[in-house]
Scaffold this active site. Structure first.
Site, PDB file in Angstrom:
ATOM      1  N   PRO A  72       0.819  -1.215   0.000  1.00  9.48           N
ATOM      2  CG  PRO A  72      -0.807  -1.572   1.638  1.00  9.48           C
ATOM      3  CD  PRO A  72       0.507  -2.096   1.155  1.00  9.48           C
ATOM      4  CE1 TYR A  73       5.360   5.482   3.106  1.00  7.01           C
ATOM      5  CE2 TYR A  73       7.043   4.290   1.900  1.00  7.01           C
ATOM      6  CZ  TYR A  73       6.649   5.404   2.614  1.00  7.01           C
ATOM      7  OH  TYR A  73       7.540   6.438   2.834  1.00  7.01           O
ATOM      8  CB  SER A  74       5.247   0.496  -2.884  1.00  5.83           C
ATOM      9  OG  SER A  74       6.167  -0.009  -1.934  1.00  5.83           O
TER      10      SER A  74
END
Ligand code: NDP
Length: 247
Positions: A153-155
């Site tokens: 999700p962060y990427s």
């Protein structure tokens, strides 16, 4: 009294955001530290004032559209205009393989790290457009270019920030508002405590220079991007990755 430039730094009460807020204050800007934690933001604003800078604290959650509009309004009401927005607030989210992630894990990271940037850009552009000048600097991540396993999700959110920066830079290219992104690799801050040690180790092992960066090294680049010296770059992504990403 000179009409000094003003800046908002979201998530400015600690880590990279705090280093940026201090640096912009040293550069002579009036700085609003916007953070979830008002007490901490107030302490850090007072510390900047005690060193001769000008700073105020605002409680702001970047995921709250009305709160974000109020954040920009607070600066314009107090100082007359908004010149610089640094979209720094961010979370890493849960470190886990995709099969173990809940929709809520995904959604929270997208809300803070991507929708938050959209909301802050929208509010700032509304304030900056009539003056025909401004600087927006988005703190993306090398994760948005290279991808970090177990941080899907962060990427994805940070890749979204890079796309948003490119599109908005072009959209505003003739408006006097420059929009750029910074993409750091591992920087020594508390966010690393949110990430599983094996993943931090993986990210560090990918840095050819063999070390993490420091918040002040990010602030140095942001200082330039916020200044009149940066005049012919927009929609661009500037790496601070010790060599990890080179395209
Ligand atoms: P920290 O966790 O040290 O600081 C993040 C700050 O953002 C905190 O002050 C936090 O407030 C604030 N924040 C979190 N959620 C919100 C929200 N919804 N609204 C307003 N403020 C919020 O992280 P860093 O300083 O390391 O990270 C800053 C930025 O840099 C992030 O966008 C991060 O993704 C990016 N980055 C960091 C890297 C690193 O290795 N450190 C590498 C690449 C990019 P509170 O303390 O109250 O939770």
């Amino acid at each position: 009294m000179t009409d000094r430039k003003t800046a908002i730094v979201t998530g400015g009460a600690r880590g990279i955001g705090l280093a940026i807020a201090r640096r912009l204050a040293r550069d002579g800007l009036r700085v609003a530290i916007a953070d979830l934690d008002l007490e901490k933001a107030e302490r850090e604003a007072a510390a900047i004032r005690s060193e001769g800078g000008e700073a105020m604290a605002i409680r702001a959650d970047v995921t709250d559209p009305a709160g974000v509009e109020a954040m920009v309004r607070a600066v314009v009401d107090r100082w007359g205009h908004l010149d610089v927005l640094v979209n720094n607030a961010g979370i890493a989210g849960r470190t886990a393989p995709i099969q173990d992630l809940d929709v809520e894990d995904w959604q929270r990271v997208i809300d803070v790290d991507l929708t938050g940037v959209f909301l802050c850009c929208r509010a700032a552009v509304r304030a900056m457009l009539p003056r025909g000048s401004g600087r927006i600097i988005n703190i993306a991540s090398i994760a948005g270019k290279e991808g970090n396993p177990t941080l899907v999700p962060y990427s994805a959110a940070k890749a979204g920030v890079i796309g948003l920066t490119k599109a908005l830079g072009k959209e505003l290219a003739q408006s006097g508002i420059l929009v750029n992104a910074v993409a750091p690799a591992v920087i020594e801050t508390e966010i690393l405590q949110q990430i599983a040690p094996e993943t931090v180790q993986y990210m560090l092992s990918k840095i050819p220079m063999g070390r993490a960066g420091k918040p002040e090294e990010v602030a140095e680049l942001v200082s330039w991007l916020a200044s009149p010296a940066c005049s012919f770059s927009t929609g661009a992504v500037f790496d601070l990755s010790g060599g990890r990403a080179t395209y």
